[in-house]
Each structure stands twice: as C-alpha cells, then as structure tokens.
Scaffold this active site. Sequence first.
Site, PDB file in Angstrom:
ATOM      1  N   GLU A  47      60.540  48.525  82.239  1.00 49.54           N
ATOM      2  CA  GLU A  47      59.301  48.473  83.019  1.00 49.54           C
ATOM      3  C   GLU A  47      59.488  47.923  84.432  1.00 49.54           C
ATOM      4  O   GLU A  47      58.825  48.374  85.382  1.00 49.54           O
ATOM      5  CB  GLU A  47      58.246  47.664  82.265  1.00 49.54           C
ATOM      6  CG  GLU A  47      57.671  48.357  81.048  1.00 49.54           C
ATOM      7  CD  GLU A  47      58.608  48.349  79.851  1.00 49.54           C
ATOM      8  OE1 GLU A  47      58.422  49.190  78.939  1.00 49.54           O
ATOM      9  OE2 GLU A  47      59.543  47.507  79.814  1.00 49.54           O
ATOM     10  N   THR A 105      55.015  57.877  79.242  1.00 53.09           N
ATOM     11  CA  THR A 105      55.352  56.469  79.135  1.00 53.09           C
ATOM     12  C   THR A 105      56.746  56.231  78.561  1.00 53.09           C
ATOM     13  O   THR A 105      57.195  55.094  78.498  1.00 53.09           O
ATOM     14  CB  THR A 105      54.278  55.726  78.305  1.00 53.09           C
ATOM     15  OG1 THR A 105      54.376  54.323  78.530  1.00 53.09           O
ATOM     16  CG2 THR A 105      54.420  56.041  76.829  1.00 53.09           C
ATOM     17  N   ASP A 119      48.748  48.783  77.555  1.00 50.09           N
ATOM     18  CA  ASP A 119      49.423  49.243  78.766  1.00 50.09           C
ATOM     19  C   ASP A 119      49.282  50.715  79.116  1.00 50.09           C
ATOM     20  O   ASP A 119      48.664  51.079  80.118  1.00 50.09           O
ATOM     21  CB  ASP A 119      50.893  48.837  78.727  1.00 50.09           C
ATOM     22  CG  ASP A 119      51.596  49.198  77.415  1.00 50.09           C
ATOM     23  OD1 ASP A 119      50.976  49.861  76.567  1.00 50.09           O
ATOM     24  OD2 ASP A 119      52.774  48.820  77.241  1.00 50.09           O
ATOM     25  N   GLU A 137      60.971  38.711  77.391  1.00 48.62           N
ATOM     26  CA  GLU A 137      59.924  39.573  76.822  1.00 48.62           C
ATOM     27  C   GLU A 137      58.538  39.149  77.296  1.00 48.62           C
ATOM     28  O   GLU A 137      57.654  39.982  77.457  1.00 48.62           O
ATOM     29  CB  GLU A 137      60.003  39.537  75.290  1.00 48.62           C
ATOM     30  CG  GLU A 137      59.012  40.441  74.581  1.00 48.62           C
ATOM     31  CD  GLU A 137      59.291  41.921  74.765  1.00 48.62           C
ATOM     32  OE1 GLU A 137      58.470  42.734  74.294  1.00 48.62           O
ATOM     33  OE2 GLU A 137      60.337  42.280  75.361  1.00 48.62           O
ATOM     34  N   GLU A 178      54.802  56.621  68.791  1.00 46.55           N
ATOM     35  CA  GLU A 178      56.236  56.690  69.057  1.00 46.55           C
ATOM     36  C   GLU A 178      56.768  58.114  68.906  1.00 46.55           C
ATOM     37  O   GLU A 178      57.607  58.554  69.699  1.00 46.55           O
ATOM     38  CB  GLU A 178      56.999  55.748  68.131  1.00 46.55           C
ATOM     39  CG  GLU A 178      56.686  54.277  68.328  1.00 46.55           C
ATOM     40  CD  GLU A 178      57.192  53.721  69.642  1.00 46.55           C
ATOM     41  OE1 GLU A 178      56.842  52.573  69.974  1.00 46.55           O
ATOM     42  OE2 GLU A 178      57.957  54.419  70.352  1.00 46.55           O
TER      43      GLU A 178
END
EC number: 3.2.1.-
Length: 605
Positions: free
Chosen positions: A500, A586, A366, A475, A235
């Site tokens: 996304e 990302t 991902d 979700e 993160e």
Amino acid sequence: MLMRKVPGFVPASPWGLRLPQKFLFLLFLSGLVTLCFGALFLLPHSSRLKRLFLAPRAQKPGLELVAEVAGHPPPGKQEPPRNPALGARSSRLNPRRKKERLRRPGPTEPETVSDSLPRFDFEAFQSRLRHPVLGTRTESTEPQSPVRAQREKIKEMMRFAWDNYRRYAMGKNELRPITKDGYQGNIFGGLSGATVIDSLDTLYLMGLKEEFQEATAWVENDFHLNVTGEASLFEVNIRYVGGLLSAFYLTGQEVFRVKAIKLGEKLLPAFNTPTGIPKSVVNFKREKWGWATAGGSSVLAEFGSLHLEFLHLTELSGNQVFAEKVRKIRRVLRQIKKPFGLYPNFLSPVTGNWEQHHVSIGGLGDSFYEYLIKSWLMSAKTDMEAKDMYYKALEAIETYLLNVSPGGLTYIAEWRGGILDHKMGHLACFSGGMIALGAEDAKEEKRAHYRELAAQITRTCHESYARSDTKLGPEAFWFTSDREAVASQPSESYYILRPEVVESYMYLWRQTHDPVYREWGWEVVTALEKYCRTSAGFSGIHNVYSKVPSHDNRQQSFFLAETLKYLYLLFSEDDTLSLEDWVFNTEAHPLPVKHLDGSGAGRPH
C-alpha cells in the site's frame, strides 16, 4: 359377377397377395421401420443423427456452460453434472471434443452465460487505447541510466520470486521460502495457483516472456475450477478473476476470458440473499446458497470491491447478471442511512442494516472507497453515481476521521460509534494514492487541497517506515502524546510484504514527478533485499523493529501482483500502463478504461 357369388373368394393384390396377406406384410413392414427409426434415438451419442430428422429447438440463454469458445476445445473429461450457474466444469482444455450435458437451472439458481460467448474485437479494443500498453520506453534509453538500472533490479527481484515459486511450489497458492515448499491455505475454496494468476500481468509488464508463457500454460492445462470448498468471495474476485481479466486485456488470449467468466459464475450464489448484498463466503459445493453460516455480517470492503471486475465480466460475456448484481449493491448503499455520512464496516445481508458503527479506511473498509473513484474513471467519467458517492464519503472522512498529530503528521483515524482510535493500519496507506487519483475531478476549489492532503498522508506512511529499524512499515501504527507513527505492541509490528505504501508513492510520482517518491521507493527496495530476501524467495518478517529478521515463511501472492508491480511502475515512464487507459483493481490488476471512441494514439505492444 361370378366371382362375387363364389363363397370365400378374395381377389388377389397386384403383387399376387390376397388381402389378409397384404395386411400382415404391411404390419410387418411398419414395425420394421419403427424399430429402425427408434434405434437412432436409443443409440448412445446419437445427437448428430437426431439433427438429421429434428429441427433444432430454440434454447433460452443460460442453459449451457461455456463449452467451446473461439477455437478452444471444451474440457476433455466429463465430470458429474453440477449447477451450470456455478461454472463448475473447467478441467484442462483438451483436443478431444466432447459435448457437455445440459441441465436446466432450477427456479432459485442464478443466471449463467450461454453456450457460446460473443466475439470480442480485441483489435478494436487496442485501437481505443491512448498509449501502447508497455509504453514507449523513451525516458531512459542509455544503458547506464540510474532509473533503468533501478527498474532492472526490480525486474530481477520478480524473476527471483517467480523462479523459486516455480521450483518449490508450482501450482500451490503461495511459496514458503524458508521450508522450500508450497502453501495452499483455505480461503480460496480449493482453487490453486493464486501466485500464478496474480503474477501473470506483472510478468507480462516486465517483459519476462518465458516466465509468462510458463504461467499461461499452467492456467490452460492445470487451473481447474471443479472445486467444492468454501472461499472468500473478495479474495477470489480480486486475485483470480481480476488476474484473469487483466491477462486477457493485455494479450487477447481466449483462455483467460473463458476461465474468468466461468469462475465469475461460481461466485454468483453468494448473492442469493434477501437484500442482494453477498455473503463474504461462497460455498462452491452447495448449489443454491453461498452461505458459510446461517448468520454473519458482510464486510464493506469485500462486497464493495466487486464492481470493477463484475462490469468487465458482463463486458466480456454479454451476460448482464454480473453488472446487475453489483448495481444492486450500489442501490442498497445509496438508500441506507449513513451515520454522519460515514459507511460502517459491517452490514447484514439479511436485513440490510448496519451491524456495528465501526468505520475504517484501512482494513474492512479500504477498497470500497477505492472502487468508487475507480468506477468513475473506468467508465470514462460517465458513472456520476460513483463520483457523487466518492466525494461525499471523502468529505465525511475528512470531517470526522482526519487528524494531525502534535508532531505534524496527518493521519486518518478509526471511528467506533463516535470514539476515535488514533491509529492507522498499513492497509490505510493506499489512501494517499487514492486521494491523489481523485483530486483532478474534484470541485475546482478542492483540487489543490486534495493534492496536498494526499501528499501529507503519504508522508505519514513513509514515516512509519523510516521510524522502524528495518525501514519497513508495521501492520499498524499509533499516534499518542509520546510516540507517533510506530506500532504500540508486538502483534502490530510485523510486515508481510504489503504494497500500500509503494502504491501511493507510484500515484504521487505520476502526478507530481517529485523525486522524493522515487527516493522513498528505492529505500523500500533496499530494505526488501536486506531483510526479506532469503535463499529461496522473499518472506515477511515478524518484527520491523529488529535488525535480526525473523521470517514468517510466506511469499504472499500479492507481493508479485502488487508490491513489485507498483515499484516497477514507479521507475517506469508514465505511459507504461498509462492511467489514461487503465485502472488497477485492489490487487493491482490493470483493467481498461471504457473509452467511447477510437482516438487511441497507437496500438499496444
């Protein structure tokens, strides 16, 4: 001859002193000189005086922190000495110019950048871009253009989200719009201002100049790195490091480069493992090990989503340690045996073995796949290793995970030791855009197939939105004999402002210009306004299947970094942050393609 015979007679010196007196005088004089010179080295702040008498010693790279770069003064307030490799000194830039103390790194401490950064030729970098950063704005110049109006509406949403964050939570990591206060959280190790740094490039892109200057001033004056908590390596990298890097490449302002590199240094202890696979958590307080616990697995999506940022840290710092760290990760992943060519989500950083055979292109896996194809593109298509790994992984995914529901919806299931869970997470919906992005460089006979596959997966993700009462997606959503593309239980029914799906809309729009993607994007804008907008910002909702919204009281920083940015780009011209020049990490922070020549079509503005 007479004088030599007289007992006790000693001839006088030329100054009228006898020999014993001369000896005492010289002894006194030498003591005085020694005392004076010694005082120069004992007085505080005597480094300048020392340089008058001592030749400077050659210093090995990596012994000092970045103290002064390109006219930016070093921190004005001294802090207790810390590991230079952690880049811990980063209090606000201050006109007072104080030198920082040196401390040689111990044998187990990672490398650090030297006390000065190499000059980065920003004008040369700009000249290599194929398109102006903000595009030519030629598509919709008429004031009443529908596309222009849609873009302006998204810009207004960004301004509204930022203004409320600034009003109620400036400096905190995120805004809580219902209670009108800030949220700090504990995943950033004590770092603050996640929303500020996540917003920088979106504010710049949208031409919100005053707001961008506010954010820049906060980074320069109030973004401190002297924190001591435990942070998510992933993160911090994608939000903070990625946000600072993109802000530098868009503007050339040195404060962003300096802070990105210092923060990158603080992440290096996480790599101190037997395999070089970093732990998921880095402890900013401990100087030798970045381990939160003695054991634990590292997550594929986390250690696999460092490559883009770390290569740019090396590019901007001149320090190869960042690139070496991620290249070692690549070597481990190439050498390890993969079940059926698939990459499980958990790997031991101690043994280098897979911990579980759980495979997902959604959460936990991902962005590893995303970073493979983007590494190929960012390298100006020279990173053959990344290209090879990506297409082999995609073939395995298509062989073992790809399914079509009875209703004709294409989806990517999750794999648990050979048993499939017939569901997709919202996070997996990025994959439509990823597959579209990589279609051009696939084998010629596969290109049309991958474009169609990307469109079908994106359509499935749209259906997860269309089949909810709010027209926002859950979700996670399942595919069973009686229900398709809907959540199966309340714990999967929430929406936290995720990007996304609109990310895939943006990539499919740029590749096909099929108007359906803008239609779907506008449906999202309408739903956000209706169900997520509150009086003091945007909030996620607990249940997408209820038209009476129950807000979660969080304006996620990635809403400003990703969701609004991708929506804005969906309604912008293709040369705005052109995909020829930029790849998005990302967290949607644009990082430049490393063009090898200077044949740019024009400088950005």
